[in-house]
Scaffold this motif. Structure first.
Motif, mmCIF file in Angstrom:
data_model
loop_
_atom_site.group_PDB
_atom_site.id
_atom_site.type_symbol
_atom_site.label_atom_id
_atom_site.label_comp_id
_atom_site.label_asym_id
_atom_site.label_seq_id
_atom_site.Cartn_x
_atom_site.Cartn_y
_atom_site.Cartn_z
ATOM 1 N N GLU A 158 -8.431 5.247 -0.500
ATOM 2 C CA GLU A 158 -7.528 5.937 -1.429
ATOM 3 C C GLU A 158 -6.829 4.987 -2.394
ATOM 4 O O GLU A 158 -6.160 5.427 -3.339
ATOM 5 N N VAL A 159 -6.968 3.675 -2.208
ATOM 6 C CA VAL A 159 -6.295 2.700 -3.060
ATOM 7 C C VAL A 159 -7.148 2.446 -4.300
ATOM 8 O O VAL A 159 -8.320 2.075 -4.196
ATOM 9 N N GLY A 160 -6.570 2.675 -5.461
ATOM 10 C CA GLY A 160 -7.232 2.410 -6.735
ATOM 11 C C GLY A 160 -6.371 1.521 -7.607
ATOM 12 O O GLY A 160 -5.309 1.024 -7.197
ATOM 13 N N HIS A 161 -6.831 1.339 -8.829
ATOM 14 C CA HIS A 161 -6.077 0.500 -9.763
ATOM 15 C C HIS A 161 -4.797 1.200 -10.178
ATOM 16 O O HIS A 161 -4.808 2.348 -10.632
ATOM 17 N N VAL A 162 -3.672 0.522 -10.018
ATOM 18 C CA VAL A 162 -2.355 1.017 -10.416
ATOM 19 C C VAL A 162 -1.651 -0.113 -11.154
ATOM 20 O O VAL A 162 -1.684 -1.262 -10.708
ATOM 21 N N GLU A 163 -1.040 0.214 -12.287
ATOM 22 C CA GLU A 163 -0.330 -0.805 -13.050
ATOM 23 C C GLU A 163 0.821 -1.395 -12.227
ATOM 24 O O GLU A 163 1.383 -0.736 -11.351
ATOM 25 N N LYS A 164 1.193 -2.625 -12.555
ATOM 26 C CA LYS A 164 2.227 -3.306 -11.789
ATOM 27 C C LYS A 164 3.566 -2.574 -11.877
ATOM 28 O O LYS A 164 4.310 -2.533 -10.890
ATOM 29 N N TRP A 165 3.879 -2.019 -13.045
ATOM 30 C CA TRP A 165 5.168 -1.317 -13.158
ATOM 31 C C TRP A 165 5.197 -0.087 -12.258
ATOM 32 O O TRP A 165 6.254 0.270 -11.739
ATOM 33 N N GLN A 166 4.037 0.572 -12.047
ATOM 34 C CA GLN A 166 4.002 1.716 -11.147
ATOM 35 C C GLN A 166 4.143 1.261 -9.698
ATOM 36 O O GLN A 166 4.796 1.935 -8.888
ATOM 37 N N LEU A 167 3.554 0.111 -9.342
ATOM 38 C CA LEU A 167 3.762 -0.439 -8.007
ATOM 39 C C LEU A 167 5.245 -0.736 -7.774
ATOM 40 O O LEU A 167 5.764 -0.515 -6.676
ATOM 41 N N ALA A 168 5.911 -1.229 -8.817
ATOM 42 C CA ALA A 168 7.346 -1.512 -8.691
ATOM 43 C C ALA A 168 8.133 -0.229 -8.436
ATOM 44 O O ALA A 168 9.033 -0.200 -7.586
ATOM 45 N N LEU A 169 7.804 0.837 -9.157
ATOM 46 C CA LEU A 169 8.503 2.108 -8.937
ATOM 47 C C LEU A 169 8.231 2.637 -7.527
ATOM 48 O O LEU A 169 9.132 3.188 -6.878
ATOM 49 N N ASP A 170 6.991 2.476 -7.051
ATOM 50 C CA ASP A 170 6.671 2.920 -5.692
ATOM 51 C C ASP A 170 7.494 2.157 -4.657
ATOM 52 O O ASP A 170 7.976 2.748 -3.669
ATOM 53 N N MET A 171 7.667 0.854 -4.853
ATOM 54 C CA MET A 171 8.459 0.064 -3.911
ATOM 55 C C MET A 171 9.933 0.450 -3.972
ATOM 56 O O MET A 171 10.624 0.468 -2.945
ATOM 57 N N ILE A 172 10.426 0.756 -5.163
ATOM 58 C CA ILE A 172 11.814 1.196 -5.276
ATOM 59 C C ILE A 172 12.010 2.499 -4.509
ATOM 60 O O ILE A 172 12.998 2.672 -3.781
ATOM 61 N N ASP A 173 11.057 3.427 -4.655
ATOM 62 C CA ASP A 173 11.146 4.685 -3.915
ATOM 63 C C ASP A 173 11.108 4.434 -2.408
ATOM 64 O O ASP A 173 11.857 5.066 -1.646
ATOM 65 N N GLU A 174 10.223 3.533 -1.979
ATOM 66 C CA GLU A 174 10.125 3.249 -0.552
ATOM 67 C C GLU A 174 11.411 2.612 -0.034
ATOM 68 O O GLU A 174 11.901 2.977 1.045
ATOM 69 N N THR A 175 11.972 1.694 -0.796
ATOM 70 C CA THR A 175 13.209 1.037 -0.370
ATOM 71 C C THR A 175 14.349 2.039 -0.261
ATOM 72 O O THR A 175 15.156 1.992 0.682
#
Length: 402
Positions: A158-175
């Protein structure tokens, strides 16, 4: 940190691996660490613990974030990324890409990290491995050879290409899901130039201070979209905005004012070096211009174009602008100098990267799997967090090298 582990052998080898990272030694890969650990130096067990053992790194990171929030008392949450240089092409997500670690395009991995930070200390609490388009079978830029290695490298389907800024938003949501309060988000121009990243922070009602490039455009605070008349046929016309000029041309019209001391937030200056004064200026702007162009609904356009503070700074007695930041802090209308000093807090992360790479072996992982990299960077973050309270509570003379 290892209480979520379901098996006692996982807790044991987690502690052994951490001791291996903290012991003196130039190389912190599995084999050199095993040689330094004496009776606990089981190379095969350490390798299995990091590469194949099915423990969830997110549980460890959550406990790490809870612990370090009490120690650091963060005033900002900082997003950044770093490169892991590689010689071959067998490691998961390795590709030729730009990295600030080398300052050029080279063969490397890229990891996005999230840090809790204050003026006194900082700690990395979350990580994401960036998957380039060449590793994504669904991407038109996919490399068949690399896509075929996904299974061998253990990359989830399920892991595909995601821009770095979207990874940052995902980590903020997780935190935030861990119960960690996010007082302010700080990022450099690599994230600040992405309008979608800024909009994502605004949608989450988060204040931010992000760097921007000198070519980023913005509208003055008083700018409002002009809605052309609709003739009743065809698509409705889009709102027309006044022409946006580069922020570098707008900022500075009010004159430069004292902003503070450069380097005061980034950490202690080297012995004998005096802090340099910098000047700052600020201009109120209404949202990024590229963000507003994507919005067709006039009401939505007004909603998304948040009033920002466009701050520019330069060293005193110099006319060359050194940096510019966009700041959205509606609850605290701070000065340009405060926004620039907050942006300088990001340089603590460069110190974190240097310590974790040079002392704790962040870039020494020799495994080739997705899970192995995820486990290794998590354990290095725990080791770094162990050292942070020692540095805070001890005087500089006690922590200075002999």
């Amino acid at each position: 940190m290892f209480e979520p582990f379901s098996r006692t052998d996982q807790r044991r080898w987690g502690e052994v691996y951490l001791r291996g990272l903290l012991l003196d030694g130039r190389r912190k890969s599995v084999e050199p660490m095993a040689a330094r650990l004496g009776e606990d130096g089981n190379r095969q067990a350490l390798a299995n613990f990091t590469t194949t053992s099915p423990w969830d790194a997110a549980h460890v990171r959550a406990r790490l974030a809870w612990r370090m929030q009490q120690v650091i008392k963060p005033t900002a949450l900082i997003v950044d990324d770093t490169g892991f240089l590689k010689d071959g092409d067998a490691s998961a997500c390795v590709a030729r890409q730009y990295t600030g670690t080398a300052g050029k395009v080279t063969n490397c991995l890229a990891g996005v990290s999230l840090h809790l930070a204050s003026d006194a200390a900082s700690a990395s609490v979350d990580w994401r491995l960036f998957l380039p388009e060449s590793w994504d079978p669904a991407s038109p830029k996919a490399d068949p050879a690399k896509a075929a290695r996904r299974t061998k490298c253990g990359i989830p389907e399920e892991v595909g290409h995601v821009e770095k800024w979207q990874l940052a938003l995902d980590m903020i949501d997780e935190t935030r899901s861990w119960g960690i309060e996010v007082p302010l988000v700080v990022a450099d121009g690599g994230y600040g130039d992405a309008a979608a990243f800024r909009l994502g922070l605004e949608e989450r009602a988060l204040d931010y201070v992000v760097g921007i490039s000198t070519t980023t455009t913005a509208q003055p605070e008083e700018a409002r979209p002009c809605i052309p008349p609709y003739g009743g046929r065809g698509p409705r016309p889009q709102p027309v905005l006044p022409r946006a000029g580069p922020g570098r041309e707008e900022a500075g019209h009010r004159g430069w004012q004292a902003g503070g001391e450069a380097g005061a937030v980034a950490g202690r200056l080297p012995p004998g070096q005096r802090p340099q004064r910098f000047e700052a200026d600020v201009l109120a702007v209404r949202g990024p211009a590229d963000q507003a162009r994507r919005t067709r609904d006039p009401q939505e356009s007004r909603r998304t174009r948040t009033t920002c503070a466009l701050a520019a700074g330069r060293m005193a007695r110099h006319r060359v602008r050194t940096r510019a930041v966009l700041a959205v802090q509606p609850a605290r209308r701070h000065s340009a100098g405060h926004s620039l000093r907050t942006a300088k807090l990001r340089w603590r992360i460069e110190n974190d990267y240097r310590e974790m790479k040079q002392v704790l072996g962040l870039a020494h992982f020799e495994g080739r799997t997705w899970r192995g990299w995820d486990h290794h960077v998590t354990l290095v973050s725990v080791a770094h967090a162990f050292c942070t309270p020692q540095r805070i509570t001890r005087s500089p003379k006690e922590t200075a090298p002999a």
